[in-house]
Motif scaffolding. Sequence first.
Motif, PDB file in Angstrom:
ATOM      1  N   GLY A  99       0.824  -1.198   0.000  1.00  0.00           N
ATOM      2  CA  GLY A  99       0.000   0.000   0.000  1.00  0.00           C
ATOM      3  C   GLY A  99       0.859   1.249   0.000  1.00  0.00           C
ATOM      4  O   GLY A  99       2.064   1.194   0.250  1.00  0.00           O
ATOM      5  N   THR A 100       0.242   2.368  -0.299  1.00  0.00           N
ATOM      6  CA  THR A 100       0.917   3.666  -0.260  1.00  0.00           C
ATOM      7  C   THR A 100       0.028   4.650   0.482  1.00  0.00           C
ATOM      8  O   THR A 100      -1.184   4.459   0.592  1.00  0.00           O
ATOM      9  N   LEU A 101       0.633   5.709   0.993  1.00  0.00           N
ATOM     10  CA  LEU A 101      -0.115   6.764   1.668  1.00  0.00           C
ATOM     11  C   LEU A 101      -0.416   7.877   0.671  1.00  0.00           C
ATOM     12  O   LEU A 101       0.493   8.421   0.044  1.00  0.00           O
ATOM     13  N   ASP A 102      -1.698   8.201   0.513  1.00  0.00           N
ATOM     14  CA  ASP A 102      -2.068   9.323  -0.347  1.00  0.00           C
ATOM     15  C   ASP A 102      -1.853  10.649   0.368  1.00  0.00           C
ATOM     16  O   ASP A 102      -1.419  11.622  -0.225  1.00  0.00           O
ATOM     17  N   ASP A 103      -2.177  10.684   1.647  1.00  0.00           N
ATOM     18  CA  ASP A 103      -2.039  11.900   2.452  1.00  0.00           C
ATOM     19  C   ASP A 103      -1.047  11.598   3.561  1.00  0.00           C
ATOM     20  O   ASP A 103      -1.360  10.877   4.502  1.00  0.00           O
ATOM     21  N   VAL A 104       0.157  12.122   3.443  1.00  0.00           N
ATOM     22  CA  VAL A 104       1.195  11.812   4.429  1.00  0.00           C
ATOM     23  C   VAL A 104       1.113  12.715   5.655  1.00  0.00           C
ATOM     24  O   VAL A 104       1.919  12.590   6.564  1.00  0.00           O
ATOM     25  N   ASP A 105       0.135  13.617   5.689  1.00  0.00           N
ATOM     26  CA  ASP A 105      -0.023  14.494   6.855  1.00  0.00           C
ATOM     27  C   ASP A 105      -0.819  13.819   7.959  1.00  0.00           C
ATOM     28  O   ASP A 105      -0.662  14.136   9.130  1.00  0.00           O
ATOM     29  N   LYS A 106      -1.697  12.888   7.609  1.00  0.00           N
ATOM     30  CA  LYS A 106      -2.559  12.223   8.594  1.00  0.00           C
ATOM     31  C   LYS A 106      -2.411  10.708   8.471  1.00  0.00           C
ATOM     32  O   LYS A 106      -2.274  10.174   7.376  1.00  0.00           O
TER      33      LYS A 106
END
Length: 76
Positions: free
Chosen positions: A13-20
């Motif tokens: 998987g990957t993170l779309d929003d790395v802020d949350k």
Amino acid sequence: MSAPLIVSLYVLGTLDDVDKVLADIAIGYFIEKTMDEGKDYCERKINLVKSNFDLLIEVPLSSSSFTFNRIKHITL
């Protein structure tokens, strides 16, 4: 990064929003945190598990078996 689908199955998987990020606080319960808050949460949980493990190691085997033997002989 691996994302859990079930206890024994993970997918890439990957993170779309790395802020949350979502932190798993209990079975089926998640809380949203910032990346820094999530990192801090994970570090605190790791330290808690390590300290609890250290406490378990300190318990002498003889005292735990003594307690088990006392409990085993209790009749209801």
